[in-house]
Motif scaffolding. Structure first.
Motif, short mmCIF file in Angstrom:
data_model
loop_
_atom_site.label_atom_id
_atom_site.label_comp_id
_atom_site.label_asym_id
_atom_site.label_seq_id
_atom_site.Cartn_x
_atom_site.Cartn_y
_atom_site.Cartn_z
N LEU A 252 0.84 -1.20 0.00
CA LEU A 252 0.00 0.00 0.00
C LEU A 252 0.87 1.25 0.00
CD1 LEU A 252 -2.78 1.29 0.09
CD2 LEU A 252 -2.66 1.23 2.57
N ALA A 253 1.93 1.21 0.76
CA ALA A 253 2.83 2.36 0.78
C ALA A 253 3.39 2.62 -0.63
CB ALA A 253 3.98 2.11 1.76
N VAL A 254 3.78 1.57 -1.29
CA VAL A 254 4.30 1.72 -2.66
C VAL A 254 3.23 2.34 -3.56
CG1 VAL A 254 4.85 0.38 -4.71
CG2 VAL A 254 6.06 -0.07 -2.57
N SER A 255 2.02 1.84 -3.42
CA SER A 255 0.93 2.37 -4.23
C SER A 255 0.74 3.87 -3.95
CB SER A 255 -0.36 1.60 -3.91
OG SER A 255 -1.47 2.28 -4.41
N GLU A 256 0.81 4.23 -2.70
CA GLU A 256 0.62 5.65 -2.36
C GLU A 256 1.76 6.51 -2.91
OE1 GLU A 256 -2.17 5.68 1.58
OE2 GLU A 256 -0.03 5.74 1.91
N VAL A 257 2.95 5.96 -2.86
CA VAL A 257 4.07 6.72 -3.41
C VAL A 257 3.89 6.91 -4.92
CG1 VAL A 257 6.54 6.65 -3.90
CG2 VAL A 257 5.71 6.05 -1.63
N LEU A 258 3.48 5.85 -5.58
CA LEU A 258 3.24 5.97 -7.02
C LEU A 258 2.20 7.06 -7.31
CD1 LEU A 258 3.18 2.32 -8.43
CD2 LEU A 258 4.87 4.12 -8.81
N CYS A 259 1.14 7.04 -6.55
CA CYS A 259 0.11 8.06 -6.75
C CYS A 259 0.69 9.46 -6.56
CB CYS A 259 -1.03 7.86 -5.75
SG CYS A 259 -2.05 6.41 -6.10
N SER A 260 1.51 9.61 -5.55
CA SER A 260 2.10 10.92 -5.29
C SER A 260 2.99 11.37 -6.43
CB SER A 260 2.93 10.87 -4.01
OG SER A 260 2.10 10.99 -2.90
N LEU A 261 3.81 10.45 -6.90
CA LEU A 261 4.72 10.81 -7.98
C LEU A 261 3.92 11.24 -9.21
CD1 LEU A 261 7.48 8.05 -7.68
CD2 LEU A 261 7.54 10.43 -6.91
N LEU A 262 2.84 10.54 -9.47
CA LEU A 262 2.01 10.90 -10.62
C LEU A 262 1.34 12.26 -10.39
CD1 LEU A 262 0.47 7.40 -11.36
CD2 LEU A 262 2.14 8.65 -12.72
N ALA A 263 0.89 12.48 -9.17
CA ALA A 263 0.21 13.75 -8.88
C ALA A 263 1.19 14.92 -8.93
CB ALA A 263 -0.45 13.67 -7.50
N GLU A 264 2.37 14.66 -8.42
CA GLU A 264 3.36 15.73 -8.31
C GLU A 264 3.87 16.18 -9.67
OE1 GLU A 264 4.57 17.98 -5.17
OE2 GLU A 264 3.76 15.96 -4.87
N ASP B 103 13.50 12.05 -4.16
CA ASP B 103 13.36 12.82 -2.93
C ASP B 103 11.96 12.67 -2.36
OD1 ASP B 103 15.91 13.66 -2.89
OD2 ASP B 103 15.53 15.61 -3.80
N ILE B 104 11.00 12.84 -3.22
CA ILE B 104 9.61 12.72 -2.76
C ILE B 104 9.37 11.34 -2.18
CG2 ILE B 104 7.22 12.66 -3.53
CD1 ILE B 104 8.04 14.66 -5.73
N ALA B 105 9.82 10.34 -2.90
CA ALA B 105 9.58 8.97 -2.46
C ALA B 105 10.25 8.72 -1.11
CB ALA B 105 10.10 7.98 -3.50
N ILE B 106 11.49 9.14 -0.99
CA ILE B 106 12.21 8.93 0.27
C ILE B 106 11.49 9.61 1.43
CG2 ILE B 106 14.27 9.62 1.55
CD1 ILE B 106 15.97 8.78 -0.62
N THR B 239 -2.46 10.24 9.62
CA THR B 239 -2.79 10.18 8.19
C THR B 239 -2.07 11.27 7.41
OG1 THR B 239 -4.68 11.64 8.44
CG2 THR B 239 -5.08 9.27 8.66
N GLU B 240 -1.30 12.09 8.12
CA GLU B 240 -0.63 13.17 7.40
C GLU B 240 0.45 12.62 6.48
OE1 GLU B 240 0.55 14.39 11.05
OE2 GLU B 240 -1.61 14.36 11.45
N SER B 241 0.59 13.31 5.39
CA SER B 241 1.58 12.90 4.42
C SER B 241 1.99 14.17 3.68
CB SER B 241 0.98 11.87 3.47
OG SER B 241 1.43 12.07 2.16
N ASP B 242 3.19 14.18 3.16
CA ASP B 242 3.57 15.39 2.46
C ASP B 242 3.18 15.33 0.99
OD1 ASP B 242 6.97 14.43 3.18
OD2 ASP B 242 5.45 13.46 1.97
N SER B 243 2.26 14.46 0.68
CA SER B 243 1.73 14.47 -0.68
C SER B 243 0.36 15.16 -0.66
CB SER B 243 1.57 13.04 -1.18
OG SER B 243 0.37 12.50 -0.70
#
Lengths: 298, 298
Positions: A252-264, B103-106, B239-243
């Motif tokens: 799930l963490a990986v999925s969330e990171v992917l979403c973030s990268l796409l959003a960013e 950076d974002i991912a880390i 639930t906070e996240s920097d995304s």
DNA sequence: ATTTAAATGATTTATTTGTTGCAAACATCT
DNA sequence: AGATGTTTGCAACAAATAAATCATTTAAAT
């Protein structure tokens, strides 16, 4: 190994109180900690130029029950150095005595925390980035995850839906989940999520998609996952847990990171999309209290 | 260890040519190279869930004279790794201009890791335990989570289904999700998952259940969540996240811990239930390859 | 110089290790 | 079906291991 190595400090502090042979043994241990962890006591003794018994005596001199504990100490240190942090997950509580609930919880949570930290390794980051790139270039993104992986697939699709209209979740009642692939093209990409044991349905659908020229990227658990052969990109996430079940938290963490990268990648567009979603949901009285766009996520 | 690890590559390449037992052994070796170097063969075999002889056979399959050579290979890798870890960190640092995406991912992953670690605080543990106890005493467990929390609710229900028949997921097509509550009684408990912004549907259904005397326990994000007023027990997860989005990873971790506590409470019963589920799913050809009960999770 | 205590070396012992041989179980192909 | 070849689990084995025991040496103190 470096910080707060109690044994190391103890050996240094008590060095002068040791007999010559003990000093020689201790000196070797201090200078070659890895060897202590990796080879047998007799071999360490030979390398250090002392009798095997001296190594046992050194361990006892340091207050340990025996040499095994000394080795275990340096083995633990090597584990942490070797693969970063991730080594906490192993070793069930073998304390024989009854395990308390909070012990189980602590072990699980610390293990999960370590597993997420391990995902920060350069190799994982490269894979995350490459996968995000591949997803970004797609016309449509088909998301596939059956059984336990369904939760991950659903969540990814949910977030992507807030972001735009490129995502299609391959799931549906009456076994119609795969129908959305009917009009899939080589411009599309499929994100497949599957961990061991791999659901046959997942592999069949992914295979079918690949034959239609759809690019495959995957989140899975191992280099030897059957998904690897099908995928252009794969992200590996640990699933081991000291409970009965495999964990999906890293996935799930990986999925969330992917979403973030796409959003960013395209912030303005993302913000606009979120604003749209917010407006829409507000009109439907979806939320209990007025919600800022920045608060989205549910 | 990563680059040009000939043995690793060989194992991956020849994985499909191995017998099931060899595959299981190889998979463990691939995922735990440090253990191979640090513990005895019999112990590795035990951890991998295979016979000791299988480890020897794996070594020979890979063209080595014996297991010792396999261990020696990983021991050598670990020796370099001892200070190679420093090299890894350096590689990350002196790469100074790492890509923005990394950076974002880390940041996200390290943040998540820290959040999970924070869940180990005594207060959280107490709440986890109390919630598990309450769930354990229930006749039926209704699981409710809408919108983003759906993924968590679904996963919890999925695991509980493998464990027995007490779980009911309040979800369904055509807005019929709440119907299962028709025959709810005060002996039942409802697990509600909701984070900000709180879906009105969730709160309404939970309120309704409470009025029928159903006990409410919840996973939510704050002391001031509207769920707190309805709940006998609540677990708070960050639930906070920097995304752009809130993260659900800690919530999933909490859910998994709850499942584990419930499963652990009656190990024999759990094992029997998992065996049953395994048999059932095997008959349906659900999995690609034969699966041990211990492997369940998908 | 003799006694005494500590340190070291050699020897033995009970485990544990990696390996091998064999039979049962399994799948595969006439 | 029946026969064949592979895979797997089990038990036995010899080698190696850590620790315990005893004997010898060394150093220090009277």
């Amino acid at each position: 190994m470096q910080p707060s190595d109690s044994l190391r400090e103890q050996m240094i502090a008590q060095y002068d109180a040791m007999s010559p042979q003990l000093q020689q043994a201790a000196r070797y241990v201090l200078e070659h900690p890895e060897e202590v962890a990796l080879v047998s006591m007799r071999e360490v003794a030979r390398l250090a130029g002392v009798q095997p018994a001296t190594m046992t005596r050194l361990a006892k001199f340091l207050g340990l029950p025996g040499y095994d504990e000394l080795r275990a100490h340096y083995a633990a240190a090597l584990r942490q150095g070797g693969d970063g942090f991730a080594a906490k997950v192993r070793q069930r509580v073998d304390g024989g005595s009854e395990t308390v609930a909070s012990d189980i919880a602590i072990h699980m949570l610390q293990g999960l925390s370590a597993q997420l930290a391990k995902l920060c390794e350069p190799d994982s980051l490269r894979r995350l980035e490459a996968t995000a790139d591949r997803l970004r270039s797609a016309r449509k993104v088909y998301v596939l995850g059956l059984r336990s992986s369904h939760a991950i697939a659903w969540h990814f699709h949910y977030v992507m839906t807030l972001l735009g209209e490129r995502s299609v979740h391959l799931d549906g009642p009456g076994g119609t989940g795969g129908d959305a692939l009917i009009r899939a093209t080589p411009e599309d990409v499929m994100l497949v999520i599957s961990i061991k044991p791999y659901a046959t349905g997942t592999l069949e659908l992914a295979q079918l998609a690949k034959e239609k020229g759809v690019g495959i990227v995957s989140i899975t658990d191992s280099e030897v996952s059957p998904l690897v052969a099908l995928s252009e990109q794969a992200i590996f996430c640990p699933t081991e847990s000291d409970s009965f079940f495999h964990t999906l938290t890293p996935a799930l963490a990986v999925s969330e990171v992917l979403c973030s990268l796409l959003a960013e990648f395209d912030r303005p567009k993302t913000l606009e999309a979120l604003q749209q979603a917010d407006d829409h949901l507000s009109h439907l009285n979806t939320w209990r209290s007025p919600t800022l766009s920045a608060t989205l996520g549910q």
